[in-house]
Motif scaffolding. Structure first.
Motif, PDB file in Angstrom:
ATOM      1  N   PHE A  28       0.820  -1.330   0.028  1.00 22.65           N
ATOM      2  CA  PHE A  28       0.023  -0.223  -0.003  1.00 22.65           C
ATOM      3  C   PHE A  28       0.683   1.190   0.027  1.00 22.65           C
ATOM      4  CE2 PHE A  28      -2.584  -3.324   1.577  1.00 22.65           C
ATOM      5  CZ  PHE A  28      -4.129  -2.915   1.361  1.00 22.65           C
ATOM      6  N   LEU A  29       0.335   2.413  -0.398  1.00 21.53           N
ATOM      7  CA  LEU A  29       0.773   3.694  -0.367  1.00 21.53           C
ATOM      8  C   LEU A  29       0.103   4.257   0.373  1.00 21.53           C
ATOM      9  CD1 LEU A  29       2.336   4.216  -4.144  1.00 21.53           C
ATOM     10  CD2 LEU A  29       3.429   3.633  -1.946  1.00 21.53           C
ATOM     11  N   LEU A  30       0.617   5.049   1.404  1.00 20.37           N
ATOM     12  CA  LEU A  30      -0.158   6.081   2.356  1.00 20.37           C
ATOM     13  C   LEU A  30       0.304   7.512   2.047  1.00 20.37           C
ATOM     14  CD1 LEU A  30      -0.011   3.993   5.613  1.00 20.37           C
ATOM     15  CD2 LEU A  30      -1.828   3.695   3.757  1.00 20.37           C
ATOM     16  N   GLY A  31      -0.696   8.088   1.862  1.00 17.62           N
ATOM     17  CA  GLY A  31      -0.488   9.746   1.793  1.00 17.62           C
ATOM     18  C   GLY A  31      -0.768  10.301   2.961  1.00 17.62           C
ATOM     19  N   LEU A  32       0.257  10.996   3.424  1.00 15.32           N
ATOM     20  CA  LEU A  32       0.148  11.584   4.924  1.00 15.32           C
ATOM     21  C   LEU A  32       0.357  13.046   4.951  1.00 15.32           C
ATOM     22  CD1 LEU A  32       1.994   9.122   6.820  1.00 15.32           C
ATOM     23  CD2 LEU A  32      -0.130   8.867   6.243  1.00 15.32           C
ATOM     24  N   LYS A  33      -0.534  13.708   5.596  1.00 15.35           N
ATOM     25  CA  LYS A  33      -0.483  15.177   5.713  1.00 15.35           C
ATOM     26  C   LYS A  33       0.280  15.648   7.165  1.00 15.35           C
ATOM     27  CE  LYS A  33      -2.845  19.695   5.555  1.00 15.35           C
ATOM     28  NZ  LYS A  33      -4.113  20.166   5.189  1.00 15.35           N
ATOM     29  N   PHE A  34       1.122  16.624   6.984  1.00 18.93           N
ATOM     30  CA  PHE A  34       1.713  16.923   8.197  1.00 18.93           C
ATOM     31  C   PHE A  34       0.861  17.760   8.974  1.00 18.93           C
ATOM     32  CE2 PHE A  34       5.792  16.465   5.923  1.00 18.93           C
ATOM     33  CZ  PHE A  34       6.077  15.314   6.666  1.00 18.93           C
ATOM     34  N   ILE A  35       0.626  17.543  10.372  1.00 17.10           N
ATOM     35  CA  ILE A  35      -0.434  18.313  11.224  1.00 17.10           C
ATOM     36  C   ILE A  35       0.473  19.278  12.200  1.00 17.10           C
ATOM     37  CG2 ILE A  35      -2.490  18.242  12.827  1.00 17.10           C
ATOM     38  CD1 ILE A  35      -2.879  17.240   9.884  1.00 17.10           C
ATOM     39  N   ASP A  36       0.038  20.471  12.175  1.00 17.66           N
ATOM     40  CA  ASP A  36       0.963  21.399  13.330  1.00 17.66           C
ATOM     41  C   ASP A  36       2.382  21.202  13.285  1.00 17.66           C
ATOM     42  OD1 ASP A  36      -1.875  22.355  14.090  1.00 17.66           O
ATOM     43  OD2 ASP A  36      -2.031  20.472  15.294  1.00 17.66           O
ATOM     44  N   ILE A  37       3.149  21.379  12.228  1.00 23.58           N
ATOM     45  CA  ILE A  37       4.527  21.074  12.315  1.00 23.58           C
ATOM     46  C   ILE A  37       5.058  22.515  12.914  1.00 23.58           C
ATOM     47  CG2 ILE A  37       4.516  19.436  10.692  1.00 23.58           C
ATOM     48  CD1 ILE A  37       5.337  21.501   8.662  1.00 23.58           C
ATOM     49  N   SER A  38       6.159  22.341  13.554  1.00 23.88           N
ATOM     50  CA  SER A  38       7.022  23.271  14.318  1.00 23.88           C
ATOM     51  C   SER A  38       8.062  23.964  13.319  1.00 23.88           C
ATOM     52  CB  SER A  38       7.605  22.996  15.481  1.00 23.88           C
ATOM     53  OG  SER A  38       8.466  21.969  15.274  1.00 23.88           O
ATOM     54  N   VAL A  39       8.742  24.797  13.600  1.00 28.94           N
ATOM     55  CA  VAL A  39       9.752  25.396  12.946  1.00 28.94           C
ATOM     56  C   VAL A  39      10.719  24.647  12.787  1.00 28.94           C
ATOM     57  CG1 VAL A  39      11.152  27.358  12.763  1.00 28.94           C
ATOM     58  CG2 VAL A  39       8.915  28.010  13.297  1.00 28.94           C
ATOM     59  N   GLU A  40      11.093  23.924  13.747  1.00 33.63           N
ATOM     60  CA  GLU A  40      12.123  22.819  13.807  1.00 33.63           C
ATOM     61  C   GLU A  40      11.853  21.717  13.109  1.00 33.63           C
ATOM     62  OE1 GLU A  40      10.728  24.007  16.584  1.00 33.63           O
ATOM     63  OE2 GLU A  40      12.374  25.719  17.388  1.00 33.63           O
ATOM     64  N   GLN A  41      10.641  21.433  13.036  1.00 38.08           N
ATOM     65  CA  GLN A  41      10.269  20.174  12.258  1.00 38.08           C
ATOM     66  C   GLN A  41      10.402  20.538  10.520  1.00 38.08           C
ATOM     67  OE1 GLN A  41       6.405  19.504  14.156  1.00 38.08           O
ATOM     68  NE2 GLN A  41       7.251  17.578  15.128  1.00 38.08           N
ATOM     69  N   LEU A  42       9.945  21.780  10.293  1.00 40.20           N
ATOM     70  CA  LEU A  42       9.956  22.289   8.911  1.00 40.20           C
ATOM     71  C   LEU A  42      11.481  22.335   8.530  1.00 40.20           C
ATOM     72  CD1 LEU A  42       8.230  23.020   6.580  1.00 40.20           C
ATOM     73  CD2 LEU A  42       8.339  25.329   7.556  1.00 40.20           C
ATOM     74  N   ALA A  43      12.578  22.622   9.432  1.00 44.11           N
ATOM     75  CA  ALA A  43      13.787  22.608   9.113  1.00 44.11           C
ATOM     76  C   ALA A  43      14.291  21.365   8.795  1.00 44.11           C
ATOM     77  CB  ALA A  43      14.545  23.192  10.239  1.00 44.11           C
ATOM     78  N   THR A  44      13.843  20.412   9.539  1.00 47.95           N
ATOM     79  CA  THR A  44      14.268  18.722   9.292  1.00 47.95           C
ATOM     80  C   THR A  44      13.548  18.354   8.086  1.00 47.95           C
ATOM     81  OG1 THR A  44      14.070  18.173  11.583  1.00 47.95           O
ATOM     82  CG2 THR A  44      14.058  16.650   9.974  1.00 47.95           C
ATOM     83  N   ILE A  45      12.281  18.933   7.787  1.00 47.38           N
ATOM     84  CA  ILE A  45      11.749  18.422   6.253  1.00 47.38           C
ATOM     85  C   ILE A  45      12.678  19.076   5.236  1.00 47.38           C
ATOM     86  CG2 ILE A  45       9.773  18.703   4.681  1.00 47.38           C
ATOM     87  CD1 ILE A  45       8.085  18.623   7.352  1.00 47.38           C
ATOM     88  N   ASP A  46      13.225  20.366   5.172  1.00 46.17           N
ATOM     89  CA  ASP A  46      13.895  21.096   4.372  1.00 46.17           C
ATOM     90  C   ASP A  46      15.283  20.378   4.157  1.00 46.17           C
ATOM     91  OD1 ASP A  46      11.910  22.817   3.864  1.00 46.17           O
ATOM     92  OD2 ASP A  46      12.584  24.417   5.371  1.00 46.17           O
ATOM     93  N   THR A  47      15.845  20.046   5.362  1.00 47.44           N
ATOM     94  CA  THR A  47      17.255  19.150   5.219  1.00 47.44           C
ATOM     95  C   THR A  47      17.108  17.996   4.361  1.00 47.44           C
ATOM     96  OG1 THR A  47      17.805  20.082   7.473  1.00 47.44           O
ATOM     97  CG2 THR A  47      19.139  18.218   6.439  1.00 47.44           C
ATOM     98  N   LEU A  48      15.948  17.329   4.517  1.00 51.35           N
ATOM     99  CA  LEU A  48      15.731  15.943   3.845  1.00 51.35           C
ATOM    100  C   LEU A  48      15.525  16.173   2.497  1.00 51.35           C
ATOM    101  CD1 LEU A  48      13.564  14.041   6.418  1.00 51.35           C
ATOM    102  CD2 LEU A  48      15.824  13.404   5.671  1.00 51.35           C
ATOM    103  N   LEU A  49      14.548  17.381   2.197  1.00 49.82           N
ATOM    104  CA  LEU A  49      14.685  17.587   0.886  1.00 49.82           C
ATOM    105  C   LEU A  49      15.706  17.981   0.162  1.00 49.82           C
ATOM    106  CD1 LEU A  49      11.179  19.883   1.269  1.00 49.82           C
ATOM    107  CD2 LEU A  49      11.353  17.540  -0.124  1.00 49.82           C
ATOM    108  N   ASN A  50      16.604  18.582   0.609  1.00 51.49           N
ATOM    109  CA  ASN A  50      17.782  19.045   0.007  1.00 51.49           C
ATOM    110  C   ASN A  50      18.900  18.337  -0.171  1.00 51.49           C
ATOM    111  OD1 ASN A  50      16.461  21.794  -0.610  1.00 51.49           O
ATOM    112  ND2 ASN A  50      17.314  22.335   1.643  1.00 51.49           N
ATOM    113  N   HIS A  51      18.739  16.944   0.365  1.00 53.27           N
ATOM    114  CA  HIS A  51      19.704  15.840   0.099  1.00 53.27           C
ATOM    115  C   HIS A  51      19.569  15.233  -1.278  1.00 53.27           C
ATOM    116  CE1 HIS A  51      21.735  15.469   3.920  1.00 53.27           C
ATOM    117  NE2 HIS A  51      21.144  16.556   4.213  1.00 53.27           N
TER     118      HIS A  51
END
Length: 112
Positions: free
Chosen positions: A89-112
């Motif tokens: 299965f493929l699960l599509g998930l939406k982030f809920i109430d993400i913090s600035v620190e969590q967004l920075a983690t996502i940006d780091t993963l996106l820039n790799h």
């Protein structure tokens, strides 16, 4: 011709993600397929989907851990549950109430 409705573009990725189910105190291993600043798509098996749906919340929400060294858990909402094969299965998930620190983690993963 399809119109792109996503606010944030997706990036294909491949890394392990832990699904943390608090009601059953289980951690399920999955694989991230793509990622954006607003959500993530995970590849999981049927047993994992069944355990997630047993959480009993509507809409279905749970927590995930994106990286081994990151102790911060991301709250996600199940948006898409798509069957690919008998056990995949493929699960599509939406982030809920993400913090600035969590967004920075996502940006780091996106820039790799």
């Amino acid at each position: 011709m399809s119109i792109e409705r996503r606010f944030h573009p997706r990036k294909d990725v491949s890394f392990s993600v832990s699904i943390v189910l608090t009601t059953s105190e289980l951690n399920i291993e999955s694989t991230a397929v793509n990622l954006s600043r607003s959500g993530i798509q995970l590849s999981v098996d049927k047993t994992s989907v069944d355990l997630i749906l047993e959480q009993g919340t509507h809409p279905t929400q749970f927590k995930i851990q994106l990286t081994d060294n990151n102790v911060d858990l991301f709250t996600v909402r199940l948006v898409v549950n798509r069957r690919i094969s008998q056990n995949q299965f493929l699960l599509g998930l939406k982030f809920i109430d993400i913090s600035v620190e969590q967004l920075a983690t996502i940006d780091t993963l996106l820039n790799h």
